[in-house]
Design a protein around this motif. Structure first.
Motif, PDB file in Angstrom:
ATOM      1  N   GLU A 162      14.091  10.973  10.526  1.00 45.31           N
ATOM      2  CA  GLU A 162      12.962  10.086  10.852  1.00 45.31           C
ATOM      3  C   GLU A 162      12.906   8.826   9.981  1.00 45.31           C
ATOM      4  N   ASP A 163      13.291   8.945   8.701  1.00 48.42           N
ATOM      5  CA  ASP A 163      13.277   7.757   7.835  1.00 48.42           C
ATOM      6  C   ASP A 163      14.190   6.674   8.401  1.00 48.42           C
ATOM      7  N   PHE A 164      15.369   7.134   8.807  1.00 50.10           N
ATOM      8  CA  PHE A 164      16.344   6.202   9.372  1.00 50.10           C
ATOM      9  C   PHE A 164      15.804   5.559  10.655  1.00 50.10           C
ATOM     10  N   VAL A 165      15.204   6.384  11.516  1.00 51.78           N
ATOM     11  CA  VAL A 165      14.674   5.877  12.791  1.00 51.78           C
ATOM     12  C   VAL A 165      13.572   4.853  12.531  1.00 51.78           C
ATOM     13  N   ARG A 166      12.741   5.123  11.533  1.00 58.74           N
ATOM     14  CA  ARG A 166      11.660   4.178  11.190  1.00 58.74           C
ATOM     15  C   ARG A 166      12.223   2.858  10.657  1.00 58.74           C
ATOM     16  N   GLN A 167      13.264   2.949   9.866  1.00 57.69           N
ATOM     17  CA  GLN A 167      13.903   1.744   9.331  1.00 57.69           C
ATOM     18  C   GLN A 167      14.449   0.873  10.476  1.00 57.69           C
ATOM     19  N   LEU A 168      15.053   1.572  11.435  1.00 54.72           N
ATOM     20  CA  LEU A 168      15.615   0.867  12.590  1.00 54.72           C
ATOM     21  C   LEU A 168      14.508   0.191  13.405  1.00 54.72           C
ATOM     22  N   ALA A 169      13.396   0.911  13.567  1.00 60.15           N
ATOM     23  CA  ALA A 169      12.259   0.352  14.313  1.00 60.15           C
ATOM     24  C   ALA A 169      11.744  -0.906  13.617  1.00 60.15           C
ATOM     25  N   LYS A 170      11.650  -0.851  12.296  1.00 60.42           N
ATOM     26  CA  LYS A 170      11.200  -2.030  11.538  1.00 60.42           C
ATOM     27  C   LYS A 170      12.155  -3.199  11.780  1.00 60.42           C
ATOM     28  N   GLY A 171      13.430  -2.899  11.786  1.00 62.54           N
ATOM     29  CA  GLY A 171      14.443  -3.931  12.018  1.00 62.54           C
ATOM     30  C   GLY A 171      14.281  -4.567  13.387  1.00 62.54           C
ATOM     31  N   GLU A 172      14.014  -3.762  14.391  1.00 59.77           N
ATOM     32  CA  GLU A 172      13.859  -4.310  15.747  1.00 59.77           C
ATOM     33  C   GLU A 172      12.597  -5.158  15.846  1.00 59.77           C
ATOM     34  N   LEU A 173      11.547  -4.735  15.165  1.00 58.41           N
ATOM     35  CA  LEU A 173      10.312  -5.529  15.180  1.00 58.41           C
ATOM     36  C   LEU A 173      10.532  -6.867  14.465  1.00 58.41           C
ATOM     37  N   ALA A 174      11.320  -6.828  13.396  1.00 55.31           N
ATOM     38  CA  ALA A 174      11.640  -8.084  12.700  1.00 55.31           C
ATOM     39  C   ALA A 174      12.468  -8.986  13.618  1.00 55.31           C
ATOM     40  N   ASP A 233      -1.683  -5.184  25.539  1.00 55.91           N
ATOM     41  CA  ASP A 233      -0.856  -4.067  25.032  1.00 55.91           C
ATOM     42  C   ASP A 233       0.418  -4.629  24.438  1.00 55.91           C
ATOM     43  N   ARG A 234       0.760  -4.198  23.250  1.00 52.31           N
ATOM     44  CA  ARG A 234       2.002  -4.657  22.619  1.00 52.31           C
ATOM     45  C   ARG A 234       2.724  -3.471  21.998  1.00 52.31           C
ATOM     46  N   LEU A 235       4.043  -3.495  22.089  1.00 47.51           N
ATOM     47  CA  LEU A 235       4.860  -2.480  21.416  1.00 47.51           C
ATOM     48  C   LEU A 235       5.289  -3.090  20.089  1.00 47.51           C
ATOM     49  N   ASP A 236       4.332  -3.202  19.198  1.00 47.19           N
ATOM     50  CA  ASP A 236       4.564  -3.994  17.995  1.00 47.19           C
ATOM     51  C   ASP A 236       4.371  -3.208  16.702  1.00 47.19           C
ATOM     52  N   GLU A 237       4.406  -1.863  16.825  1.00 51.59           N
ATOM     53  CA  GLU A 237       4.289  -1.031  15.620  1.00 51.59           C
ATOM     54  C   GLU A 237       5.369   0.025  15.638  1.00 51.59           C
ATOM     55  N   VAL A 238       5.776   0.411  14.441  1.00 47.27           N
ATOM     56  CA  VAL A 238       6.841   1.402  14.311  1.00 47.27           C
ATOM     57  C   VAL A 238       6.505   2.675  15.091  1.00 47.27           C
ATOM     58  N   ASP A 239       5.270   3.182  14.950  1.00 48.63           N
ATOM     59  CA  ASP A 239       4.896   4.424  15.636  1.00 48.63           C
ATOM     60  C   ASP A 239       4.976   4.285  17.157  1.00 48.63           C
ATOM     61  N   LYS A 240       4.645   3.116  17.661  1.00 46.60           N
ATOM     62  CA  LYS A 240       4.713   2.905  19.111  1.00 46.60           C
ATOM     63  C   LYS A 240       6.170   2.956  19.592  1.00 46.60           C
ATOM     64  N   LEU A 241       7.069   2.404  18.784  1.00 39.55           N
ATOM     65  CA  LEU A 241       8.485   2.444  19.161  1.00 39.55           C
ATOM     66  C   LEU A 241       9.002   3.878  19.131  1.00 39.55           C
ATOM     67  N   LEU A 242       8.610   4.621  18.098  1.00 39.74           N
ATOM     68  CA  LEU A 242       9.047   6.019  18.000  1.00 39.74           C
ATOM     69  C   LEU A 242       8.594   6.800  19.228  1.00 39.74           C
ATOM     70  N   ASP A 243       7.354   6.553  19.643  1.00 43.61           N
ATOM     71  CA  ASP A 243       6.789   7.237  20.797  1.00 43.61           C
ATOM     72  C   ASP A 243       7.543   6.850  22.075  1.00 43.61           C
ATOM     73  N   LEU A 244       7.800   5.556  22.212  1.00 42.06           N
ATOM     74  CA  LEU A 244       8.517   5.090  23.409  1.00 42.06           C
ATOM     75  C   LEU A 244       9.929   5.672  23.454  1.00 42.06           C
ATOM     76  N   TRP A 245      10.594   5.693  22.313  1.00 44.41           N
ATOM     77  CA  TRP A 245      11.965   6.233  22.279  1.00 44.41           C
ATOM     78  C   TRP A 245      11.970   7.731  22.577  1.00 44.41           C
TER      79      TRP A 245
END
Ligand code: SF4
Lengths: 109, 146
Positions: free
Chosen positions: B83-95, B56-68
């Motif tokens: 939501e656009d902003f939140v998705r951008q932030l999720a991408k940043g954290e994954l990077a 199991d990995r929290l390695d996708e934007v949708d998974k982060l959104l769900d966890l948050w």
């Protein structure tokens, strides 16, 4: 003796570095939003703002950390981006609510 | 948590269900199986073996959104409605995780001290941030007061 001379020279050259620096992170959404505003001010002032990305350059991150005394205060306790540091005045702006007016005033002080 | 307290943290294992806890002491009641006083010390290599990696990995934007989203349940704050902003932030954290090992806050940089930088893992303890007290948003604006 020499060591003392060297380090004071280094200190002097740092003090003479009068850059206006924009610290930003490639993954930071607020940096992306502020970027065009910083570019605008920089152009208006003759390209005077140096842009340094800090999440992909350890060198830039190290420089940003070296200004932590001022930045921690400006950012409310952490090394935040976007942030702007004026090497001459040692004044900083930090965070997502920085306005164009504030940048102009910070740059021209 | 101070650095002195961090040093005192150890690993504990529930001898009923193999729950692993990392802290100064083991929980009195096991949060997983409810057993009382069941935690005994375990060392790091053994604990890593007890924790079975099922991929199991929290390695996708949708998974982060769900966890948050789940993290905000019954809390005085919610996820930023943009939501656009939140998705951008999720991408940043994954990077950041890909490049620096942990989901560090993209709106700050690390200090270079690994233990201090644990405070930058998202979600951080943003209640203590002056900006949260003043404006009702975490430093990045990912979480906002309800
Ligand atoms: S400030 Fe917000 S986005 Fe940044 S780590 Fe804390 S909770 Fe996450």
């Amino acid at each position: 003796m020499n060591v003392g001379v060297d380090s004071s020279l280094k200190g002097d050259s740092m003090a003479e570095d009068n850059r206006l620096i924009f610290f930003w992170g490639r993954e930071c959404p607020h940096c992306a939003k502020l970027h065009p505003v910083v570019n605008e001010v920089s152009q208006e002032l003759g390209g005077s703002i140096t842009e340094l990305e800090v999440w992909h350059s350890e060198e830039n991150a190290t420089l940003m950390r070296s200004y932590k005394d001022v930045l921690l205060e400006a950012c409310g306790g952490s090394l935040g981006v976007p942030s702007l540091y004026n090497e001459k005045t040692k004044k900083a702006l930090c965070g997502k609510n920085i306005t164009k007016q504030e940048i102009v005033e910070w740059a021209q002080e | 948590m101070t650095k002195e307290e961090m040093v005192k943290k150890k690993l504990w294992r529930c001898n009923v269900c193999n729950d692993i806890h990392y802290g100064i002491r083991g929980p009195v009641i096991c949060p997983t199986c409810g057993a009382r006083n069941a935690f005994a010390l375990i060392d790091y290599p053994e604990a890593m073996k007890v924790i079975i990696d099922r991929g199991d990995r929290l390695d996708e934007v949708d998974k982060l959104l769900d966890l948050w989203e789940k993290f905000t349940h019954d809390k005085p704050f919610k996820l930023n409605p943009d939501e656009d902003f939140v998705r951008q932030l999720a991408k940043g954290e994954l990077a950041n995780e890909a490049n620096h090992g942990l989901k560090y806050c993209p709106c700050r940089i690390t200090t270079g001290d690994f233990e201090d930088d644990l405070d930058l893992i998202c979600p951080c303890n943003f209640f203590i941030q002056p900006v949260y007290k003043e404006s009702g948003e975490c430093w990045c604006g990912l979480f906002v007061k309800r």
